[in-house]
Design a protein around this motif. Structure first.
Motif, PDB file in Angstrom:
ATOM      1  N   LEU A 491      79.124  94.366 -65.634  1.00 16.73           N
ATOM      2  CA  LEU A 491      78.132  94.031 -66.659  1.00 16.73           C
ATOM      3  C   LEU A 491      78.733  93.747 -68.029  1.00 16.73           C
ATOM      4  O   LEU A 491      78.134  92.994 -68.805  1.00 16.73           O
ATOM      5  N   MET A 492      79.867  94.307 -68.346  1.00 17.50           N
ATOM      6  CA  MET A 492      80.403  94.193 -69.703  1.00 17.50           C
ATOM      7  C   MET A 492      80.857  92.764 -69.985  1.00 17.50           C
ATOM      8  O   MET A 492      81.438  92.101 -69.126  1.00 17.50           O
ATOM      9  N   ASN A 493      80.568  92.281 -71.199  1.00 19.94           N
ATOM     10  CA  ASN A 493      80.962  90.938 -71.643  1.00 19.94           C
ATOM     11  C   ASN A 493      80.448  89.852 -70.698  1.00 19.94           C
ATOM     12  O   ASN A 493      81.127  88.862 -70.421  1.00 19.94           O
ATOM     13  N   ARG A 494      79.251  90.032 -70.218  1.00 13.18           N
ATOM     14  CA  ARG A 494      78.670  89.110 -69.250  1.00 13.18           C
ATOM     15  C   ARG A 494      77.729  88.137 -69.961  1.00 13.18           C
ATOM     16  O   ARG A 494      76.891  88.539 -70.775  1.00 13.18           O
ATOM     17  N   ASP A 495      77.887  86.820 -69.714  1.00 12.12           N
ATOM     18  CA  ASP A 495      76.954  85.827 -70.245  1.00 12.12           C
ATOM     19  C   ASP A 495      75.604  85.979 -69.542  1.00 12.12           C
ATOM     20  O   ASP A 495      75.547  86.256 -68.334  1.00 12.12           O
ATOM     21  N   ILE A 496      74.526  85.770 -70.303  1.00 11.15           N
ATOM     22  CA  ILE A 496      73.192  85.884 -69.717  1.00 11.15           C
ATOM     23  C   ILE A 496      72.354  84.694 -70.131  1.00 11.15           C
ATOM     24  O   ILE A 496      72.654  83.994 -71.109  1.00 11.15           O
ATOM     25  N   THR A 497      71.310  84.447 -69.364  1.00  2.64           N
ATOM     26  CA  THR A 497      70.293  83.461 -69.709  1.00  2.64           C
ATOM     27  C   THR A 497      68.941  84.048 -69.306  1.00  2.64           C
ATOM     28  O   THR A 497      68.869  85.207 -68.854  1.00  2.64           O
ATOM     29  N   ILE A 498      67.879  83.278 -69.457  1.00  2.00           N
ATOM     30  CA  ILE A 498      66.535  83.798 -69.165  1.00  2.00           C
ATOM     31  C   ILE A 498      65.776  82.775 -68.333  1.00  2.00           C
ATOM     32  O   ILE A 498      66.109  81.586 -68.305  1.00  2.00           O
ATOM     33  N   ASP A 499      64.753  83.278 -67.642  1.00  4.72           N
ATOM     34  CA  ASP A 499      63.783  82.410 -66.987  1.00  4.72           C
ATOM     35  C   ASP A 499      62.414  83.067 -67.106  1.00  4.72           C
ATOM     36  O   ASP A 499      62.255  84.068 -67.839  1.00  4.72           O
ATOM     37  N   ALA A 500      61.413  82.536 -66.415  1.00  6.58           N
ATOM     38  CA  ALA A 500      60.060  83.061 -66.545  1.00  6.58           C
ATOM     39  C   ALA A 500      59.931  84.480 -66.007  1.00  6.58           C
ATOM     40  O   ALA A 500      59.006  85.203 -66.384  1.00  6.58           O
ATOM     41  N   ASP A 501      60.865  84.913 -65.132  1.00  7.35           N
ATOM     42  CA  ASP A 501      60.789  86.249 -64.550  1.00  7.35           C
ATOM     43  C   ASP A 501      61.484  87.311 -65.389  1.00  7.35           C
ATOM     44  O   ASP A 501      61.118  88.476 -65.348  1.00  7.35           O
ATOM     45  N   GLY A 502      62.543  86.905 -66.108  1.00 10.78           N
ATOM     46  CA  GLY A 502      63.268  87.904 -66.892  1.00 10.78           C
ATOM     47  C   GLY A 502      64.658  87.434 -67.251  1.00 10.78           C
ATOM     48  O   GLY A 502      64.872  86.267 -67.596  1.00 10.78           O
ATOM     49  N   ILE A 503      65.637  88.332 -67.137  1.00 11.76           N
ATOM     50  CA  ILE A 503      67.012  88.090 -67.580  1.00 11.76           C
ATOM     51  C   ILE A 503      67.880  87.772 -66.368  1.00 11.76           C
ATOM     52  O   ILE A 503      67.747  88.379 -65.311  1.00 11.76           O
ATOM     53  N   ILE A 504      68.816  86.809 -66.554  1.00  9.58           N
ATOM     54  CA  ILE A 504      69.722  86.390 -65.483  1.00  9.58           C
ATOM     55  C   ILE A 504      71.154  86.659 -65.929  1.00  9.58           C
ATOM     56  O   ILE A 504      71.574  86.188 -66.989  1.00  9.58           O
ATOM     57  N   LEU A 505      71.909  87.422 -65.119  1.00  9.90           N
ATOM     58  CA  LEU A 505      73.330  87.670 -65.374  1.00  9.90           C
ATOM     59  C   LEU A 505      74.131  86.569 -64.693  1.00  9.90           C
ATOM     60  O   LEU A 505      73.967  86.314 -63.504  1.00  9.90           O
ATOM     61  N   LEU A 506      75.021  85.898 -65.449  1.00 10.21           N
ATOM     62  CA  LEU A 506      75.770  84.753 -64.938  1.00 10.21           C
ATOM     63  C   LEU A 506      77.179  85.172 -64.528  1.00 10.21           C
ATOM     64  O   LEU A 506      77.881  85.863 -65.283  1.00 10.21           O
ATOM     65  N   TYR A 507      77.620  84.733 -63.356  1.00 11.76           N
ATOM     66  CA  TYR A 507      78.955  85.041 -62.819  1.00 11.76           C
ATOM     67  C   TYR A 507      79.653  83.749 -62.403  1.00 11.76           C
ATOM     68  O   TYR A 507      79.008  82.762 -62.046  1.00 11.76           O
ATOM     69  N   LYS A 508      80.986  83.765 -62.461  1.00 12.80           N
ATOM     70  CA  LYS A 508      81.781  82.654 -61.944  1.00 12.80           C
ATOM     71  C   LYS A 508      81.964  82.823 -60.433  1.00 12.80           C
ATOM     72  O   LYS A 508      81.765  83.907 -59.894  1.00 12.80           O
ATOM     73  N   LYS A 509      82.396  81.745 -59.773  1.00 14.45           N
ATOM     74  CA  LYS A 509      82.613  81.816 -58.329  1.00 14.45           C
ATOM     75  C   LYS A 509      83.709  82.803 -57.967  1.00 14.45           C
ATOM     76  O   LYS A 509      83.688  83.407 -56.897  1.00 14.45           O
ATOM     77  N   SER A 510      84.690  82.953 -58.865  1.00  9.29           N
ATOM     78  CA  SER A 510      85.807  83.860 -58.582  1.00  9.29           C
ATOM     79  C   SER A 510      85.444  85.326 -58.797  1.00  9.29           C
ATOM     80  O   SER A 510      86.243  86.206 -58.472  1.00  9.29           O
ATOM     81  N   GLU A 511      84.263  85.590 -59.356  1.00  9.99           N
ATOM     82  CA  GLU A 511      83.865  86.962 -59.659  1.00  9.99           C
ATOM     83  C   GLU A 511      82.919  87.503 -58.582  1.00  9.99           C
ATOM     84  O   GLU A 511      81.883  88.099 -58.884  1.00  9.99           O
TER      85      GLU A 511
END
Length: 635
Positions: A491-511
């Motif tokens: 979770l630390m230093n994780r980019d996030i975005t939003i949609d109509a449901d709530g918060i989205i945590l973004l990950y790279k393919k290598s993660e």
């Protein structure tokens, strides 16, 4: 007396005779004179540079009874005994054939005993890099702390294969390749001593063929002497060794410059008819192009090349007619042919095709060949420009290109430049690449609804509750990590975005591991989120590519919601008298009107003035008493 090879017969007996290694011999002599002799030495260098010779001289010098400035006298009983092998205190071992642990164990057992006649027991281990790992380990302790009467001298052509534990316990001396001038000087001494008649061209050729090895030069000399006798010329050397002369190399190079394919085929046929090896000739040609490259990039490198003054004039003439791109392309093509010819039954065809490609660059469509052609055209244009008028003489007019030819060359140059730009792309593309490029691009797949639910455009503003929760994510995250520190990596230093449901945590393919860890504990994360914020909000862990870059929202830059329109100040309010609103909005008009009299108001014939109204207002108001009100009611 049995015949002895020239290199053995003329092996240096003192340090002063060693050729081209003054930096080493000087150090060894100083150590012997000062008595500061090490217990282990490592001599490194290419073949024939004097490693074993210096080791043998050093072994006699440290034991010599009458050394002369650090060199052995070779006359005392110790020196003569070491030379003829009667004194066994100096032992030479070939590690290539004695590389086992048992061989080194014998040395380890023998070092306990002092030298029988000499002062030091010396072990010379040649080609030490050939020892096995176990043998190196057996030698290690003895090499680190040998007895005072033991000296080890290790010689190798590949020091990188010697373990660092061995290298760190030895004094290392690196032997240089011997310069051609030093080789020639030494061979002249030998030729004078043995009565050989060697031409200057033969000396130069022998030094070039030796490639920095004195032993190779003397071995070649002995082979030529055996074939041709005491009178040796450069022609006798080429005939004996089956190598090509410089004339053959000049002829091939001229044919390449002039684009003469027939001349190349004739030169190759002549080389083969003379019994020369075509592979050896191509190797010599590659070296020659290397010399041309050196001359091309450095004008002060003539002294470093092994050519006579007459030969150097010819080499410089050919160099001036070649571009650097042409030389580079030639080396590349000939090297590839050298490798490819090993795997075919008719290497002659491979070599001839390579040479013809160089003479006829239009038959080669590789990017390197196109660059060669462009550079050649540029050189022709630059050379075709007429020189200054002062330099033009009537006797020898300067060559010039006609305007029509110049236009043609420029047109060809433009075409070649365009072709060069597209060469790499065309080489990489398949046959149907053009058809594929014309097809319309496939529409991008929409993100799955389970991963991303879009927010309506009219609700996407800074006052959206989900946006506010996202902006406060860092504080919420600290609360979550305090309760579940094992999710720090997920979770630390994780980019996030939003949609109509709530918060989205973004990950790279290598993660993948971090994402799986977040999914594993997602229920706990949601509970802690609700506890920290008081809001029920969905949280997802997805890969950024799964939802698409176009769906990632920068919620920090969202605009404020559009404000509701406020009623105008001029609009009438509910229950408000229009005259009161008029008096409120236009007080100056009401004020002016109060200063005037109303001339007519009410029914016809009735009139009154403002003063009368004022007088009436000034009269006191009469009030009835209670009993009077009752009397009126009764009536």
């Amino acid at each position: 007396m049995a015949h002895q090879a020239i290199y053995r017969k003329w092996r240096p007996a003192v340090f002063e005779d060693v050729v081209g290694q003054g930096h080493i011999t000087r150090t060894l002599k100083n150590q012997i004179m000062s008595g500061k002799i090490g217990h282990a030495y490592l001599f490194c260098g290419t073949r024939g540079t004097g490693k074993t010779t210096c080791a043998k001289i050093f072994s006699r010098a440290v034991n010599c009874l009458n050394n002369k400035d650090g060199s052995p006298c070779n006359e005392c009983s110790i020196c003569r005994g070491i030379l003829d092998g009667s004194i066994l205190d100096v032992t030479e071992i070939d590690a290539a054939s004695n590389n086992g642990v048992d061989n080194i164990r014998e040395i380890r057992d023998d070092v306990r005993y002092v030298a029988s006649e000499a002062k030091y027991t010396v072990y010379i281990i040649d080609e030490v890099h050939m020892l096995s790992g176990g043998a190196f380990n057996a030698l290690l302790k003895t090499l680190e702390e040998p007895p005072e009467h033991v000296i080890f001298i290790l010689a190798t052509t590949e020091p990188q294969k010697v373990p660092q534990t061995i290298l760190s316990r030895c004094q290392r001396f690196d032997f240089k390749r011997i310069k051609p001038s030093d080789i020639i000087a030494r061979m002249k001494e030998i030729a004078y001593g043995d009565g050989y008649d060697i031409s200057d061209g033969a000396y130069t050729l022998l030094a070039r063929l030796a490639d920095g090895s004195m032993r190779d030069a003397l071995s070649i000399l002995e082979r030529v002497v055996s074939s041709c006798g005491n009178k040796i010329t450069s022609e006798s050397i080429t005939d004996t060794l089956g190598i090509s002369t410089l004339d053959s190399i000049y002829a091939i190079t001229d044919s390449i410059i002039n684009g003469n394919a027939d001349g190349i085929l004739s030169a190759v046929a002549e080389i083969l008819s003379d019994g020369k090896d075509l592979k050896t000739f191509i190797g010599s040609l590659i070296k020659y192009f290397r010399d041309l490259m050196v001359l091309k990039i450095s004008q002060n490198s003539s002294d470093a090349l092994d050519y006579s003054a007459e030969e150097l004039v010819k080499v410089k003439s050919q160099c001036s007619r070649l571009t650097f791109e042409k030389i580079s392309h030639a080396v590349s093509v000939l090297t590839d042919a050298h490798v490819e010819a090993k795997y075919v039954k008719s290497p002659r065809v491979i070599y001839e095709l390579a040479l013809i490609k160089l003479a006829r660059p239009e038959t080669d469509t590789s990017p390197a060949a196109l660059a060669d052609r462009v550079a050649s055209l540029e050189q022709k244009i630059s050379e075709g420009a007429p020189p200054a008028a002062a330099a033009v003489t009537a006797a020898q007019p300067a060559p010039a290109i006609s305007p029509q030819a110049e236009v043609s060359i420029e047109r060809r140059l433009d075409a070649l430049e365009k072709k060069l730009e597209n060469a790499e792309l065309k080489a990489k593309s398949d046959t149907g690449a053009d058809e594929e490029s014309k097809k319309p691009a496939a529409p991008k797949k929409a993100a799955p609804k389970r991963l991303y639910s879009p927010i309506p455009a009219d609700e996407l503003n800074s006052e959206n509750p989900i946006v506010k929760l996202a902006k406060n994510w860092n504080n919420t995250l600290n609360f979550i990590l305090n309760a579940m520190p094992h999710l720090m990596a997920a979770l630390m230093n994780r980019d996030i975005t939003i949609d109509a449901d709530g918060i989205i945590l973004l990950y790279k393919k290598s993660e993948t591991l971090s994402k799986n860890l977040a999914v594993r504990y997602m229920d706990d994360i949601k509970k802690l989120f609700t506890k920290a914020t008081g809001a029920v909000c969905d949280i997802k862990a997805v890969t950024a590519d799964d939802i698409g870059e176009e769906n990632i929202i920068d919620f920090w830059t969202l605009p404020a919601p559009a404000a509701a329109e406020e009623p105008s100040a001029d609009a009438p309010k509910k229950g408000e008298d229009p005259l009161d609103r008029l008096a409120k909005n236009f007080p100056e008009v009401v004020e002016l009107t109060d200063d005037k009299e109303f001339l007519e108001y009410g029914s016809e014939g009735e009139s009154f003035s403002q003063s009368e109204i004022d007088e009436e207002e000034d009269e006191p108001e009469e009030f009835l008493e209670d009993h009077e009100l009752r009397d009126e009611d009764e009536e």
